[in-house]
Write an enzyme that holds these catalytic residues in place. Sequence first.
Site, mmCIF file in Angstrom:
data_model
loop_
_atom_site.group_PDB
_atom_site.id
_atom_site.type_symbol
_atom_site.label_atom_id
_atom_site.label_comp_id
_atom_site.label_asym_id
_atom_site.label_seq_id
_atom_site.Cartn_x
_atom_site.Cartn_y
_atom_site.Cartn_z
ATOM 1 N N GLU A 154 9.300 38.239 -24.009
ATOM 2 C CA GLU A 154 8.604 37.201 -23.842
ATOM 3 C C GLU A 154 6.944 37.227 -24.648
ATOM 4 O OE1 GLU A 154 6.504 34.226 -20.274
ATOM 5 O OE2 GLU A 154 7.666 36.166 -19.881
ATOM 6 N N ASP A 163 -0.376 53.387 -15.716
ATOM 7 C CA ASP A 163 -1.226 53.311 -16.912
ATOM 8 C C ASP A 163 -2.164 52.395 -17.064
ATOM 9 O OD1 ASP A 163 -2.262 54.517 -19.240
ATOM 10 O OD2 ASP A 163 -0.373 54.031 -20.672
HETATM 11 P P1 ADP Z 1 2.031 50.148 -27.755
HETATM 12 O O1 ADP Z 1 3.469 50.262 -27.255
HETATM 13 O O2 ADP Z 1 2.099 50.469 -29.447
HETATM 14 O O3 ADP Z 1 1.007 50.505 -27.191
HETATM 15 P P2 ADP Z 1 1.609 47.570 -26.701
HETATM 16 O O4 ADP Z 1 2.645 47.030 -25.856
HETATM 17 O O5 ADP Z 1 0.036 47.924 -26.264
HETATM 18 O O6 ADP Z 1 1.760 48.411 -27.934
HETATM 19 O O7 ADP Z 1 1.191 46.095 -27.624
HETATM 20 C C1 ADP Z 1 0.382 46.086 -28.721
HETATM 21 C C2 ADP Z 1 -0.577 44.604 -28.400
HETATM 22 O O8 ADP Z 1 0.143 43.675 -28.388
HETATM 23 C C3 ADP Z 1 -1.402 44.702 -26.852
HETATM 24 O O9 ADP Z 1 -2.565 45.575 -27.078
HETATM 25 C C4 ADP Z 1 -1.358 43.388 -26.640
HETATM 26 O O10 ADP Z 1 -2.632 42.922 -27.121
HETATM 27 C C5 ADP Z 1 -0.088 42.690 -27.249
HETATM 28 N N1 ADP Z 1 1.018 42.516 -26.429
HETATM 29 C C6 ADP Z 1 1.761 43.425 -25.650
HETATM 30 N N2 ADP Z 1 2.536 42.719 -25.183
HETATM 31 C C7 ADP Z 1 2.470 41.449 -25.315
HETATM 32 C C8 ADP Z 1 3.345 40.362 -24.982
HETATM 33 N N3 ADP Z 1 4.490 40.496 -24.299
HETATM 34 N N4 ADP Z 1 2.892 39.043 -25.559
HETATM 35 C C9 ADP Z 1 1.832 38.975 -26.541
HETATM 36 N N5 ADP Z 1 1.221 39.993 -26.561
HETATM 37 C C10 ADP Z 1 1.510 41.214 -26.276
#
Ligand code: ADP
Length: 295
Positions: free
Chosen positions: A99, A202
């Site tokens: 989502e 984390d």
């Molecule tokens: P990684 O696994 O490479 O660390 P992240 O899960 O941290 O990637 O996602 C990268 C960026 O995307 C995050 O810093 C956040 O700002 C954004 N993000 C992560 N999940 C969502 C989400 N479900 N909806 C909107 N933005 C998201």
Amino acid sequence: MNLVFKNQHQQLEGALSKVLGINASVKAVRHLSGGCINNAVLVTTDQGPFFVKWNHKEKHDMFLAESKGLVLLKDYSRFTIPEVLGCEIVQEESYLVLEFIENGPANQRYWEAMGVNLAALHGHHHDLFGLTYHNYIGSLHQDNTRKDQWIDFFIENRLEVPLRLALQRGVISREYADGFRSMYSRFKDLFPREKPSLLHGDLWSGNVMTASNGDPCLIDPATYYGHREMEIAFTRLFGGFDQVFYDSYQEAYPMENGFDHRQDVYNLYPLLVHLNLFGSSYLNSIDRIVRRFTD
Ligand code: ADP
């Protein structure tokens, strides 16, 4: 439309079709910064927005573990947690579709909610430390083999695993590892006896977002049942959260006296993880703690 964009739109349409079983037409793709490991994008489609991350199919296990962690947090916490929509390998890549969480400004109760919601999450207990499956901390494997004593879980699963890895990789010497291990005898009466708590695992500022209603939202978990002080210590390692968070947590679920003294010991785990991921610049911080607990 430029060919690179066209190819990426087609790639993501194919992925959404396979992962979600929908025929969505991609209108726009926005790369999201912050993710250190994977490709992460907001995909705007005629069927709504989606958050999509992908990496080589070798990383599929990492996305599956992340999906399970998000589901666990969603089931047992009051935080906004993105819903897991699907996780599949499509051709050579593994895709995780979540989502999309629209970012908003924090509301007035943001830090208080962080504290109260985290206390509620930690109030969800299990009989054993660990989890039924292993997951990842950053890109490193996290061993969740279950144990009934925190001190055993902490030393064997959280310190020995990354310590041995650093030794294998030649980041530290055998003498260094022996010096590190000489600290273990000092841990005997250090940790308050508590039931295993469900942890995000984390929890630093990069894994906390603000939802459109201004509430805190947690992403990227490395969930397991652990000592809750481990989580609070980690929030303080890289800058810390607002004091209102700590006060609200303490009021909702008071911690035993002496946490300030123990805090650095818990942070040996993330420091060892960073040592393996980013190199020997983390040795100074580790040394300072080792010296404090061996002198
Ligand atoms: P990684 O696994 O490479 O660390 P992240 O899960 O941290 O990637 O996602 C990268 C960026 O995307 C995050 O810093 C956040 O700002 C954004 N993000 C992560 N999940 C969502 C989400 N479900 N909806 C909107 N933005 C998201």
